[in-house]
Write an enzyme that holds these catalytic residues in place. Structure first.
Site, PDB file in Angstrom:
ATOM      1  N   CYS A 126       0.820  -1.213   0.000  1.00 14.54           N
ATOM      2  CA  CYS A 126       0.000   0.000   0.000  1.00 14.54           C
ATOM      3  C   CYS A 126       0.853   1.261   0.000  1.00 14.54           C
ATOM      4  CB  CYS A 126      -0.951   0.007   1.201  1.00 14.54           C
ATOM      5  SG  CYS A 126      -2.358  -1.102   0.972  1.00 14.54           S
TER       6      CYS A 126
ATOM      7  N   ARG B 251     -19.282  10.310  -3.829  1.00 17.33           N
ATOM      8  CA  ARG B 251     -19.281  10.156  -2.368  1.00 17.33           C
ATOM      9  C   ARG B 251     -18.188   9.145  -2.019  1.00 17.33           C
ATOM     10  NH1 ARG B 251     -24.817   7.941  -0.702  1.00 17.33           N
ATOM     11  NH2 ARG B 251     -23.725   7.884   1.332  1.00 17.33           N
TER      12      ARG B 251
ATOM     13  N   ASP C 196     -14.851   3.438   1.053  1.00 19.76           N
ATOM     14  CA  ASP C 196     -13.925   2.323   0.897  1.00 19.76           C
ATOM     15  C   ASP C 196     -14.244   1.472  -0.322  1.00 19.76           C
ATOM     16  OD1 ASP C 196     -12.447   3.032   3.097  1.00 19.76           O
ATOM     17  OD2 ASP C 196     -13.662   1.858   4.485  1.00 19.76           O
TER      18      ASP C 196
ATOM     19  N   ASP D  98     -10.111  -6.177 -17.461  1.00 23.38           N
ATOM     20  CA  ASP D  98      -8.978  -6.270 -18.386  1.00 23.38           C
ATOM     21  C   ASP D  98      -7.908  -5.297 -17.946  1.00 23.38           C
ATOM     22  OD1 ASP D  98      -8.951  -8.036 -20.795  1.00 23.38           O
ATOM     23  OD2 ASP D  98     -10.971  -7.218 -21.056  1.00 23.38           O
TER      24      ASP D  98
ATOM     25  N   ASP E 235     -15.763  -6.853 -23.843  1.00 24.53           N
ATOM     26  CA  ASP E 235     -16.488  -8.032 -23.346  1.00 24.53           C
ATOM     27  C   ASP E 235     -17.951  -7.696 -23.036  1.00 24.53           C
ATOM     28  OD1 ASP E 235     -14.295  -9.705 -23.501  1.00 24.53           O
ATOM     29  OD2 ASP E 235     -13.603  -9.203 -21.489  1.00 24.53           O
TER      30      ASP E 235
ATOM     31  N   GLY F  61     -11.496   2.783  -8.012  1.00 28.48           N
ATOM     32  CA  GLY F  61     -10.343   2.091  -8.553  1.00 28.48           C
ATOM     33  C   GLY F  61      -9.181   2.074  -7.598  1.00 28.48           C
TER      34      GLY F  61
END
Length: 743
Positions: free
Chosen positions: A411, A440, A443, A460, A483, A533
């Site tokens: 991390c 908003r 986590d 991908d 896909d 992400g």
């Protein structure tokens, strides 16, 4: 080539692919500064060498022989290449604005964008003439003019002329006359209906050249029946004629504008000190007099202490001193003064294989001079075309990494919070309803799935294959969406997975911004948003996305569902695997890669909609396993077979030459494991087209099975929607063993 292990802390941007930049970049490739990210921004992937342009017009050279392939060279040299037009710079914030990219930040900037004839001062010049620069529009015009002449009536007179009597005007006119006469004579047609003109102002032709050169060319023009109009000041241009200040008229059907050159308008708008002609005023160090962090060379630059004509010979000589001063500026060392030569060797062709040479007061001419000129020009171009692998580092030396213990894993390798926040604030707002996402931050993202809908999800991720972060963001997004579209689903949202090479905060922020803005461009067109992400730092750039989609159960497309008699339809051409494998080896032409990128940037969104509405029986996207691998997945267990029509396969330009040369993607050999499914491959073993079947695709098209009675209508609709190469490449047959036969 070997990547620089030192994290980039400075960004050097070259604007324009002019001769000075070409030489500087060639020399820099041999000794790249450590810890510096280098980017070349040019609106042309292949830039012309001015010394050979008349030879191209005359038909002595091919297009590739007279163009420096910037894309291929930058790949070889480890330089980021951006194909775009510069529209402005902001020297205060040190950013470059481009037409189709987000802003680029720089620490040091060099400008060599050339110059063009000024068409704005004479009414009608912009509408009714073609400039000798930029070169691409001129060459497009020249192709069109040749077609018009060859298709025209030999009894109809055609008057072709240039406004301007400099070397470029004279050479272009003589080259055009030579080529047109040669083409007509080859078909035993008359040439007397063609009339050529050169219009000069108050001065004689070839100002700046000695009297011997001028007299030689006056004799050549007289021998070639090219009419010279001296002391003619053009006041206005209208369709088919130019009008002088005294009211005299010269009838011209084709007008080429070759007057004195001017620079672009954006340097002056940005506050750079410029001459009246718009060119950047530079000191003896090729450094902007008003902004020391900006350098300029070539036609866009005016050396205030050493004014010289706008000629390629001076631009080429500026390459080495420009590089020395850029390298010195990067490390804070003293700059070196540059004094251009007063006299220079000039070699001017006469269209045919004959040329005139001069230096100072001397002049000589002949076919041997043309051969000499040709030898010099070819040698110059070979410096770029004959690219070889750079020597490996000296044995026993160690690669130095600054602060090797400062880059964390796990991390601790995340991109910094402040950088991430600044980038995310620049992304477009979400167009759909998300319970919890970037609107908003939390986590995890939260999505409410509508009742009766199926959640379709795919992921991908892959390494960077093009050194343009904004384009790569778009390609990665299109690839990840493939896909979802292949299954007939409607994309809903996306999450990003990004790993960026170690660099300064400023460089990381720019790269992340370009990547995510590129992806968001694609997502916005599909009415979805990025909702979350993960970012990290690593040894190389990788980008991927998890894509969520929604679908009605009855409309869901799968790989299964083939029916006997179905037509197999493909929506995009094949060849990205071999093209980018060749590009990594500096063996692909730049224009091949540029065109391949355009196919990769095309979304499958509309194609999916068309195929779904047409009731396609089965569908998949063509990616890593290649056409045959994905077709095998569709056939697997169906008890059906397929016939493929090799001659119908749509192919990207350059793909077949690359395959013939054995330039395969690293995944290509593994994809050949599917060759056993072809029951007659031995009949086509000598045909390189068969290798296309195993070529892995990135952001490839869709492969769909459509009933034969619907196929023609579906193909017509796909082509109308922009999938211009969409076609049927085979059919499904009622045979067992899931076999494929080639036809």
């Amino acid at each position: 080539m070997q990547q620089d292990p030192t994290p980039a802390s400075k960004h050097l941007i070259f604007l324009g692919g002019g001769h000075a930049h070409a030489i500087a970049l060639l020399m820099m490739a041999m000794n790249k500064p450590s810890g510096v990210r280098i980017t070349l921004i040019s609106n042309q992937v292949q830039t012309p060498y001015s010394g050979m342009l008349p030879g191209l017009i005359a038909g002595h050279y091919s297009f590739d022989q007279v163009h420096i392939d910037l894309g291929r060279f930058c790949r070889y040299a480890g330089i980021d290449f951006i194909e775009d037009s510069v529209i402005g710079i902001d020297p205060v914030n040190r950013t470059v604005q481009c037409l189709n990219h987000p802003d680029f930040s720089y620490d040091l900037l060099s400008i060599d964008t050339g110059s063009t004839p000024d068409l704005t001062t004479i009414p009608g010049a912009t509408e009714f003439t073609t400039g000798v620069k930029p070169v691409k529009p001129l060459l497009d015009y020249w192709e069109s003019l040749q077609d018009r002449v060859m298709q025209g009536d030999d009894l109809q007179d055609i008057h072709i002329g240039t406004v301007g009597g400099g070397a470029s005007a004279v050479e272009v006119m003589l080259a055009m006359q030579y080529k047109l006469h040669k083409m007509l004579s080859k078909e035993q047609r008359r040439t007397s209906h063609l009339h050529f003109h050169i219009i000069c102002g108050p001065q004689q032709i070839l100002t700046g050249h000695n009297t011997r050169v001028k007299n030689r060319y006056l004799r050549v023009l007289k021998q070639r029946n090219i009419q010279l109009h001296t002391n003619f000041r053009v006041a206005q241009v209208k369709q088919g004629r130019v009008i002088g200040e005294s009211g005299d008229v010269i009838e011209l059907d084709e007008i080429i504008w070759a007057t004195s050159a001017t620079g672009a308008q954006w340097p002056a708008r940005a506050g750079l000190e410029c001459s009246e002609n718009g060119c950047i005023r530079v000191n003896d160090y090729l450094q902007s007099r008003s902004h020391p962090e900006i350098f300029a060379a070539g036609d866009i630059a005016d050396m205030v202490n050493y004014p010289r004509p706008k000629a390629g010979v001076f631009a080429v000589r500026q390459g080495a001193p420009l590089l020395r001063n850029l390298q010195a500026a990067l490390v804070g060392k003293t700059l070196t003064r540059f004094k251009p030569q007063k006299q220079f060797l000039s070699l001017i062709s006469t269209g045919d294989r004959y040329a005139v040479a001069s230096r100072g007061p001397f002049s000589f001419a002949g076919a041997w001079v043309w051969r000499w000129k040709d030898s010099i020009d070819q040698k110059f171009m070979r410096r770029f075309s004959d690219l070889t692998q750079l020597p490996d580092q000296v044995p026993g030396t160690q690669l130095k990494i600054e602060n090797p213990d400062m880059r964390c894993g796990g991390c601790g390798a995340k991109v910094g919070h402040s950088i991430l926040n600044r980038v995310l604030k620049q992304l477009p707002p979400p167009p759909n309803e998300i319970e919890i996402g970037l609107n908003r931050p939390d986590d995890a993202a939260v999505i409410e799935v509508p009742q009766g809908k199926l959640l379709v999800q795919s992921v991908d991720s892959f390494r960077q294959l093009v050194n343009d972060d904004f384009l790569f963001g778009q390609i990665a997004a299109n690839h990840a969406l493939g896909d979802i579209f292949a299954m007939g689903a409607i994309p809903h949202s996306a999450q990003a997975i990004v790993s960026l090479p170690h660099a300064s905060d400023e460089i990381i922020e720019q790269r992340l911004r370009h990547l995510l803005l590129g992806a968001s461009k694609v997502f916005t067109e599909c009415a979805i948003s990025l909702i979350g992400g993960h970012t990290s730092e690593g040894s190389e750039l990788t980008l991927g996305f998890t894509i969520n989609g929604l679908a009605d159960r009855q409309q869901l497309l799968t790989k299964q569902g083939l029916q006997p008699g179905d037509r197999l339809i493909i929506t995009k051409p094949l060849g990205t695997g071999t093209l980018f494998a060749s590009d990594m080896r500096s063996q692909a032409q730049g224009r091949w890669i540029s065109q391949a990128l355009q196919h990769m940037l095309q979304s499958n969104y509309q194609a999916s909609r068309i195929l779904t509405e047409a009731g396609a029986h089965a569908c998949t996207d063509i990616t890593g396993f290649g056409l045959l691998g994905h077709l095998h997945e569709m056939l697997d267990g169906s008890g059906l077979g397929a016939r493929l029509w090799l001659e119908k396969l749509p192919v990207m330009e350059g793909a077949l030459p690359c395959l013939r040369a054995g330039l395969f993607s690293s995944l290509h050999p593994q994809n050949r494991k599917f060759e056993h499914t072809i029951d007659n491959l031995d009949e086509f073993s000598s045909d390189s087209v068969t290798e296309l079947l195993f070529d892995p695709q990135t952001a490839g098209g869709l492969l769909a099975a459509v009933s034969s009675d619907q196929a023609d209508a579906v193909i017509a609709e796909l082509q109308a929607a922009g999938y211009t190469t969409a076609c049927a490449i085979g059919s499904v047959r009622q045979e067992s063993n899931d076999a494929v036969s080639l036809m």
